[in-house]
Write an enzyme that holds these catalytic residues in place. Structure first.
Site, PDB file in Angstrom:
ATOM      1  N   ARG A  17       0.818  -1.220   0.000  1.00  0.00           N
ATOM      2  CA  ARG A  17       0.000   0.000   0.000  1.00  0.00           C
ATOM      3  C   ARG A  17       0.856   1.277   0.000  1.00  0.00           C
ATOM      4  NH1 ARG A  17      -3.722  -1.544   5.012  1.00  0.00           N
ATOM      5  NH2 ARG A  17      -2.062  -3.065   5.315  1.00  0.00           N
ATOM      6  N   LYS A  24       8.542  -1.170   3.103  1.00  0.00           N
ATOM      7  CA  LYS A  24       7.844  -0.193   3.960  1.00  0.00           C
ATOM      8  C   LYS A  24       8.666   0.285   5.156  1.00  0.00           C
ATOM      9  CE  LYS A  24       4.043  -1.395   6.370  1.00  0.00           C
ATOM     10  NZ  LYS A  24       2.593  -1.592   6.522  1.00  0.00           N
ATOM     11  N   ASN A 166      -7.882  -4.471  16.154  1.00  0.00           N
ATOM     12  CA  ASN A 166      -6.614  -5.006  16.652  1.00  0.00           C
ATOM     13  C   ASN A 166      -5.515  -4.001  16.334  1.00  0.00           C
ATOM     14  OD1 ASN A 166      -4.294  -6.499  17.124  1.00  0.00           O
ATOM     15  ND2 ASN A 166      -4.496  -7.686  15.205  1.00  0.00           N
TER      16      ASN A 166
HETATM   17  C1  UD1 Z   1      -2.108  -6.441  10.903  1.00  0.00           C
HETATM   18  C2  UD1 Z   1      -3.099  -7.373  11.617  1.00  0.00           C
HETATM   19  C3  UD1 Z   1      -4.410  -6.615  11.822  1.00  0.00           C
HETATM   20  C4  UD1 Z   1      -4.147  -5.358  12.643  1.00  0.00           C
HETATM   21  C5  UD1 Z   1      -3.055  -4.488  11.990  1.00  0.00           C
HETATM   22  C6  UD1 Z   1      -2.640  -3.399  12.952  1.00  0.00           C
HETATM   23  C7  UD1 Z   1      -2.572  -9.625  10.829  1.00  0.00           C
HETATM   24  C8  UD1 Z   1      -2.990 -10.758   9.971  1.00  0.00           C
HETATM   25  N1  UD1 Z   1      -3.348  -8.544  10.802  1.00  0.00           N
HETATM   26  O1  UD1 Z   1      -2.683  -6.117   9.656  1.00  0.00           O
HETATM   27  O2  UD1 Z   1      -5.348  -7.453  12.518  1.00  0.00           O
HETATM   28  O3  UD1 Z   1      -5.343  -4.630  12.781  1.00  0.00           O
HETATM   29  O4  UD1 Z   1      -1.885  -5.275  11.717  1.00  0.00           O
HETATM   30  O5  UD1 Z   1      -1.743  -2.496  12.378  1.00  0.00           O
HETATM   31  O6  UD1 Z   1      -1.596  -9.758  11.540  1.00  0.00           O
HETATM   32  N2  UD1 Z   1       4.854  -8.726   8.078  1.00  0.00           N
HETATM   33  C9  UD1 Z   1       5.814  -9.697   8.078  1.00  0.00           C
HETATM   34  N3  UD1 Z   1       5.647 -10.776   7.271  1.00  0.00           N
HETATM   35  C10 UD1 Z   1       4.556 -10.920   6.485  1.00  0.00           C
HETATM   36  C11 UD1 Z   1       3.563  -9.928   6.491  1.00  0.00           C
HETATM   37  C12 UD1 Z   1       3.727  -8.834   7.316  1.00  0.00           C
HETATM   38  O7  UD1 Z   1       6.818  -9.595   8.788  1.00  0.00           O
HETATM   39  O8  UD1 Z   1       4.486 -11.936   5.773  1.00  0.00           O
HETATM   40  C13 UD1 Z   1       5.067  -7.532   8.917  1.00  0.00           C
HETATM   41  C14 UD1 Z   1       5.063  -6.263   8.093  1.00  0.00           C
HETATM   42  O9  UD1 Z   1       6.386  -5.928   7.691  1.00  0.00           O
HETATM   43  C15 UD1 Z   1       4.477  -5.227   9.053  1.00  0.00           C
HETATM   44  C16 UD1 Z   1       3.653  -6.076  10.011  1.00  0.00           C
HETATM   45  O10 UD1 Z   1       4.024  -7.424   9.827  1.00  0.00           O
HETATM   46  O11 UD1 Z   1       5.465  -4.531   9.765  1.00  0.00           O
HETATM   47  C17 UD1 Z   1       2.159  -5.920   9.764  1.00  0.00           C
HETATM   48  O12 UD1 Z   1       1.897  -6.253   8.416  1.00  0.00           O
HETATM   49  P1  UD1 Z   1       0.759  -5.514   7.609  1.00  0.00           P
HETATM   50  O13 UD1 Z   1       0.698  -6.110   6.263  1.00  0.00           O
HETATM   51  O14 UD1 Z   1       0.910  -4.064   7.747  1.00  0.00           O
HETATM   52  O15 UD1 Z   1      -0.518  -6.009   8.440  1.00  0.00           O
HETATM   53  P2  UD1 Z   1      -1.937  -5.333   8.439  1.00  0.00           P
HETATM   54  O16 UD1 Z   1      -2.651  -5.719   7.212  1.00  0.00           O
HETATM   55  O17 UD1 Z   1      -1.817  -3.915   8.771  1.00  0.00           O
HETATM   56 CA    CA Z   2      -0.100  -2.477   9.203  1.00  0.00          CA
END
Ligand code: UD1
Ligand code: CA
Length: 436
Positions: A17, A24, A166
């Site tokens: 995004r 990011k 969350n």
């Molecule tokens: C996540 C939560 C959501 C919450 C939100 C709060 C999950 C499934 N969802 O969603 O419930 O409301 O955060 O901000 O957890 N990341 C990894 N590996 C991955 C994917 C993501 O390390 O495979 C890391 C990203 O770098 C990031 C963090 O996890 O720093 C959150 O990932 P992001 O894709 O932003 O999650 P949200 O969709 O925001």
């Molecule tokens: Ca997030």
């Protein structure tokens, strides 16, 4: 003092995004990558900080190793196990209490992390009440228990209306992660392993899951360039307040751009519209309106308005006026009041740099030094064709081109084309009387 708590920071995702080729967590806020701030807060609490990486992992590790040592980096197998649950699968925390943070929450402070500690529940999870919950996972609470988190993309219209979301920070007992991470499935809209699914699995087995209501401002996730700009405004406001509390005067503070690496000592005045970047140090100095200072040190001096100090400028007891640009130069006890470029120069005490003075430091291939001694009077519109070395007590006449070389003490340096007067030229050229 270090606490018996492991902190895991999830930083492996792409952040699509953000619409950027850069991952990011490397996007900068107040001059430092946003992941820096999460690690900084975590390091204030514990010696066991684990950062999960995958996307652009070499760049992420290299950037963080510039700021910190003793961070454990774990690589997520993102192709086989994508998602925040997948990110946790290779993590081996040192302590029984494990706090998990998303790496895109740069506004979190040590105090907010502390609130998760010393609680009895098997899981403590952060929740926020939001007017507009879009983008977040919704928290389903039944009879005061968190029973499930549903991601927006998987939510029904009814679930999407829930405003309890969350916030993305969880404290787990290690055994909870060990039991439930292997049970996660990717049967959802994004085909990812969601860390948030642990909640429903654990609750179904009767484990205690306590919601902890947190401040929206600290727990805001940065998911877009708009979020990035908003987070920067909040963080910069904190930085400015901290420095004002420490005694710095800021005029119209909201117009001052300030980075994390900037430090002040003694009594400083910063006027409106000033931009201070990188590892800049300002000591007992006055920085006037709309000046820009990058990676430089300014002691007992005044700069601006509208001056530009580029990296590695070192000023002491110096006056820099408007439209003066200084780069990689050391000025001690110097006055350069107007319209000059001083690059790769060393200038000694008592020297005066006239308006329009330029160090010609670059020949198109290499950069050269200009060294000016003490009490040198540099007349207006002087060009110093580097390498130039001028001894103490020298006068350079206005309009002089000082060609490369060494110049001894107690001389006048002058290069001027003799004046020519051509009588009647004006009338001849413009075809009219010069008196009208
Ligand atoms: C996540 C939560 C959501 C919450 C939100 C709060 C999950 C499934 N969802 O969603 O419930 O409301 O955060 O901000 O957890 N990341 C990894 N590996 C991955 C994917 C993501 O390390 O495979 C890391 C990203 O770098 C990031 C963090 O996890 O720093 C959150 O990932 P992001 O894709 O932003 O999650 P949200 O969709 O925001
Ligand atoms: Ca997030």
């Amino acid at each position: 003092m270090s606490q018996p708590l492991s902190i895991v920071i999830l930083a492996a995702g792409k952040g699509s995004r953000m619409k950027s080729t850069k991952t990011k967590v490397l996007h900068e806020i107040c001059g430092r990558e946003m992941l820096y701030y999460s690690i900084k807060a975590a390091r204030e609490i514990t010696d066991d900080v684990i950062v999960v990486v995958a996307h652009q992992k070499e760049a992420v590790i290299a950037a963080m190793e510039k700021h910190f040592n003793n961070i454990t980096f774990v690589t997520q197998e993102a192709d086989t196990f994508p998602g925040t649950g997948g990110a946790m699968m290779g993590v081996s925390p040192k302590y029984d209490d494990v706090l998990v943070l998303n790496g895109d929450m740069p506004l979190m402070t040590k105090n907010s992390i502390d609130a998760f500690m010393n609680r009895e529940s098997d899981v403590v999870m952060s929740v926020i009440e939001l007017e507009n919950p879009s983008g977040y996972g919704r928290v389903i609470i039944e009879n005061d228990h968190v029973v499930r988190i549903v991601e927006e993309k998987d939510a029904t219209a009814q679930e999407r209306a829930i405003q309890t979301v969350n916030a993305g920070v969880y404290a787990f007992k290690h055994h909870v992660l060990q039991t439930y991470l292997p049970q996660l499935s990717n049967d959802n809209a994004q085909s990812e392993y969601y860390l948030t699914d642990i909640i429903a699995l654990a609750r179904a087995d009767g484990l205690s899951i306590a919601p902890l209501t947190v401040e929206e401002v600290e727990f805001k996730g940065v998911n877009s360039k708009n979020d990035l700009a908003n987070a920067e405004m909040i963080l910069m406001d904190r930085l400015r307040r901290t420095w004002m509390d420490a005694g710095v005067i800021m005029q119209l503070p909201e117009t001052i751009y300030l980075e994390e690496g900037v430090k002040f000592e003694g009594e400083c005045i910063i006027e409106n519209g000033v931009r201070l970047c990188g590892n800049t140090l300002i000591v007992n100095s006055h920085i006037k309106a709309h000046s820009v200072i990058e990676d430089s040190s300014v002691k007992d001096s005044d700069v601006g308005p509208l001056a530009h100090l580029r990296p590695l400028s070192v000023l002491e007891k110096t006056h820099i006026g408007n439209f003066v640009e200084v780069k990689k130069s050391t000025l001690t006890g110097v006055k350069a009041g107007h319209l000059s470029y001083l690059g790769d120069a060393t200038i000694g005490e008592g020297s005066n740099i006239g308006a329009g003075t330029i160090t010609c430091n670059y020949d198109g291939v290499k950069k050269y030094q200009t060294i000016i001694g003490k009490n040198v009077f540099v007349g207006s519109d002087t060009q110093l064709v580097a390498p130039v070395e001028i001894a103490d007590n020298v006068m350079i006449a206005a309009g002089t081109t000082v060609t490369a070389g060494k110049y001894e003490s107690d001389i006048l340096i002058l290069s001027r084309t003799p004046i020519r007067k051509v009588a009647g030229f004006f009338t001849k050229f413009f075809g009219k009387d010069s008196s009208c």
